[in-house]
Design an enzyme around this catalytic site. Sequence first.
Site, PDB file in Angstrom:
ATOM      1  N   SER A   1      13.734 -13.251  15.815  1.00 51.03           N
ATOM      2  CA  SER A   1      13.440 -12.361  14.696  1.00 51.03           C
ATOM      3  C   SER A   1      12.796 -13.133  13.550  1.00 51.03           C
ATOM      4  O   SER A   1      13.227 -14.224  13.192  1.00 51.03           O
ATOM      5  CB  SER A   1      14.730 -11.696  14.211  1.00 51.03           C
ATOM      6  OG  SER A   1      15.306 -10.929  15.250  1.00 51.03           O
TER       7      SER A   1
ATOM      8  N   GLY B   1       6.759 -26.212   8.761  1.00 50.49           N
ATOM      9  CA  GLY B   1       6.092 -27.244   9.547  1.00 50.49           C
ATOM     10  C   GLY B   1       6.964 -27.824  10.638  1.00 50.49           C
ATOM     11  O   GLY B   1       6.468 -28.251  11.684  1.00 50.49           O
TER      12      GLY B   1
ATOM     13  N   PRO C   1       1.241 -22.960   5.016  1.00 47.06           N
ATOM     14  CA  PRO C   1       0.791 -22.138   3.882  1.00 47.06           C
ATOM     15  C   PRO C   1       1.715 -22.227   2.674  1.00 47.06           C
ATOM     16  O   PRO C   1       1.274 -22.039   1.546  1.00 47.06           O
ATOM     17  CB  PRO C   1       0.785 -20.719   4.469  1.00 47.06           C
ATOM     18  CG  PRO C   1       0.542 -20.929   5.935  1.00 47.06           C
ATOM     19  CD  PRO C   1       1.305 -22.175   6.270  1.00 47.06           C
TER      20      PRO C   1
ATOM     21  N   TYR D   1      13.101  -5.482  26.880  1.00 49.45           N
ATOM     22  CA  TYR D   1      13.121  -4.466  25.830  1.00 49.45           C
ATOM     23  C   TYR D   1      12.146  -4.778  24.704  1.00 49.45           C
ATOM     24  O   TYR D   1      11.890  -3.951  23.848  1.00 49.45           O
ATOM     25  CB  TYR D   1      14.547  -4.325  25.269  1.00 49.45           C
ATOM     26  CG  TYR D   1      15.031  -5.522  24.485  1.00 49.45           C
ATOM     27  CD1 TYR D   1      14.901  -5.579  23.095  1.00 49.45           C
ATOM     28  CD2 TYR D   1      15.613  -6.614  25.133  1.00 49.45           C
ATOM     29  CE1 TYR D   1      15.339  -6.675  22.381  1.00 49.45           C
ATOM     30  CE2 TYR D   1      16.053  -7.708  24.425  1.00 49.45           C
ATOM     31  CZ  TYR D   1      15.923  -7.735  23.048  1.00 49.45           C
ATOM     32  OH  TYR D   1      16.364  -8.834  22.351  1.00 49.45           O
TER      33      TYR D   1
END
Length: 648
Positions: free
Chosen positions: A449, A156, A394, A424
């Site tokens: 990531s 959150g 969730p 890229y």
Amino acid sequence: MSRSFQNLNIDALFLGPKSENAVFFREMMDYAVSEHMHWRSGFHPGDSAFITSVDRHEHNYRETLYRTEGILNQLSAKLKNTSIPFFSPRYLGHINSDTLMVSNLAYVMAMMYNPNNCSYEVSPTTTELELECGLDLCRMFGYDTKKAWGHITSGGTVANYEGVWVARNLKTLPFAISQHPQVKHLVSHKLPEQLRNMPTAEILDLISELHGYGVFEEIRDMTCRGTGVRHEILGKLLVPQSKHYSWMKAADIFGIGQDNIISLPVNDNYQTDVEHMRRITFDLIEKGESILAMIAVVGTTEVGAIDQIDEVVALRKECEERYGQSFYIHVDAAYAGYACSMLLNEQGEFVEYHDLAKYHQTAGIMPEDISWPKPETYNSFKAMKEVDSITIDPHKVGFIQYTAGAICMKDKRILDLISSKAAYVFQDADGSASTSNKAILGSSIMEGSKAGATAAALWAAHRLLPLNVSGYGKVIAAGIVTAHRLLEKLGKLPPIEVGKHRFEVHIMPSPDFHMINFTFKEAGNNSLSNHNELNKRLYELCSYSTGRAYTNDFITSSTILDYKEYGDTPWRYAEKCGFSRSEWEKVHRIYVLRAAVMTYSLRNEEYFEEFWQQLHTIFVKKLNQLVDEEEKKARLISNLYVPFIELA
């Protein structure tokens, strides 16, 4: 009764407090792992094996496997020794509960493929799943899924950051347009104060026009994204006193400055006080101030309060009609957002409030003597489709493992203001920036990531548990029913006598969701400081603080309601507990025990009665332990004091 009300058994969704579903879980875990191994071995089957049978019997090879096994044995011991048993009904603490089996299995299944949802190139499956989950949540809140957009965050906090991020960049766009000779005519009819507080939809329409002129990126570089923060443009961030601490961090990170946060007072139920909110908003507009955003909370983490979202939306409309000015609205529904599913029928439509109690009873999720929500809470959920963005977790009431937050945005055009390019990662075949859904996730989020396994876990949960009354509604209702029963029991609990001591339980007013706050007060004690120490020590005896959470017979959490955060609102509860005004003025805080009642396993009334008898016995035991400690401490002080007197 619709058949779909009957085809979901809550007990089959979880591994169970005693691992009752161990056989199925083990079989499916083996399936998840085996499928991945088959996938590996089946990739170009003509390729020769890299590791031979001879290699696997080599001494160092075997030794490495033995060391691996030993390390995992150590890790297992550490985890079992000090981890918190969220799966047990004996755990009533933070916003945690057991996690869905399907999510755990889906996470493991996807985790072994190691997808990174920042880049579609390495996550073609799970990126699509994440976007699908985002639209599931948008649909639940009533957003038009043709226009809306949502995605998964680490929690959150990051979702709230993204809400501030888009609001900040949106706020500075009209001023950038007013300074560009080619398109300044688009806003030339606006007064400076109107430029400061333009409606969100109107600004987003300008984005579409800028694209038509071919100057959007040039204009975007003239916003705070390129030029940095200008406080006279950004203005004030209006946040309730009940705010999560992430909002203070957001003001720091985005250069807004914590001094530019205006705290909105709460009422006796810890909801944003509507009259104060209106007065503060009108005052800012009349002074010519900018309002960066209005934040509202659906499920405060301390008392479970739900702000009146319909009143926030109505206030914005009034400001537009009265002053020609507006503001961005973000709802922090990290805690209670999934409860919206309890109000939706199987077609995803809101059930009318006057039909809701009967609908819940017919669905078998609520007994006749318990109803949820209150009318104002219902109106809040129904109004959420009108706000600009929403945070939801969730990993809280979605029963998904960490980490899984999410944000929903009403109009995906707003992403143009925050999107970035990394060649890229986000290029189309011709070298141009991609605008497809395949790239929009990675280029328009705060994180880099990110685990695609989380998306798989959430997607699987949403497929098994639809976001309506017959899916998630059933599971969430189980916790609400238990919370109501527990509140009733605590409210009627006779004083507990321990020797010459007598302890009473006091509960806070009925919450909007399933967060229970309560305290034990010793009869005759008029010291609020002593009262706070009593409950702090009880918390320590009923938490991880003992250093042996797994063997503890009851685990809860706590919080402090103080004047600095809430003004005099906690005084109402201190007064209810019997403390004088002078005591409150002296201490200005009250320590309370806090229990988020999310467990599904106490919904059966007979099982709940058995649990309550155990809990009552535990309360008596803990209070006895506390009294014994205090008496031993008193004797120790006395024994140390006597020789001193004799020496004197």
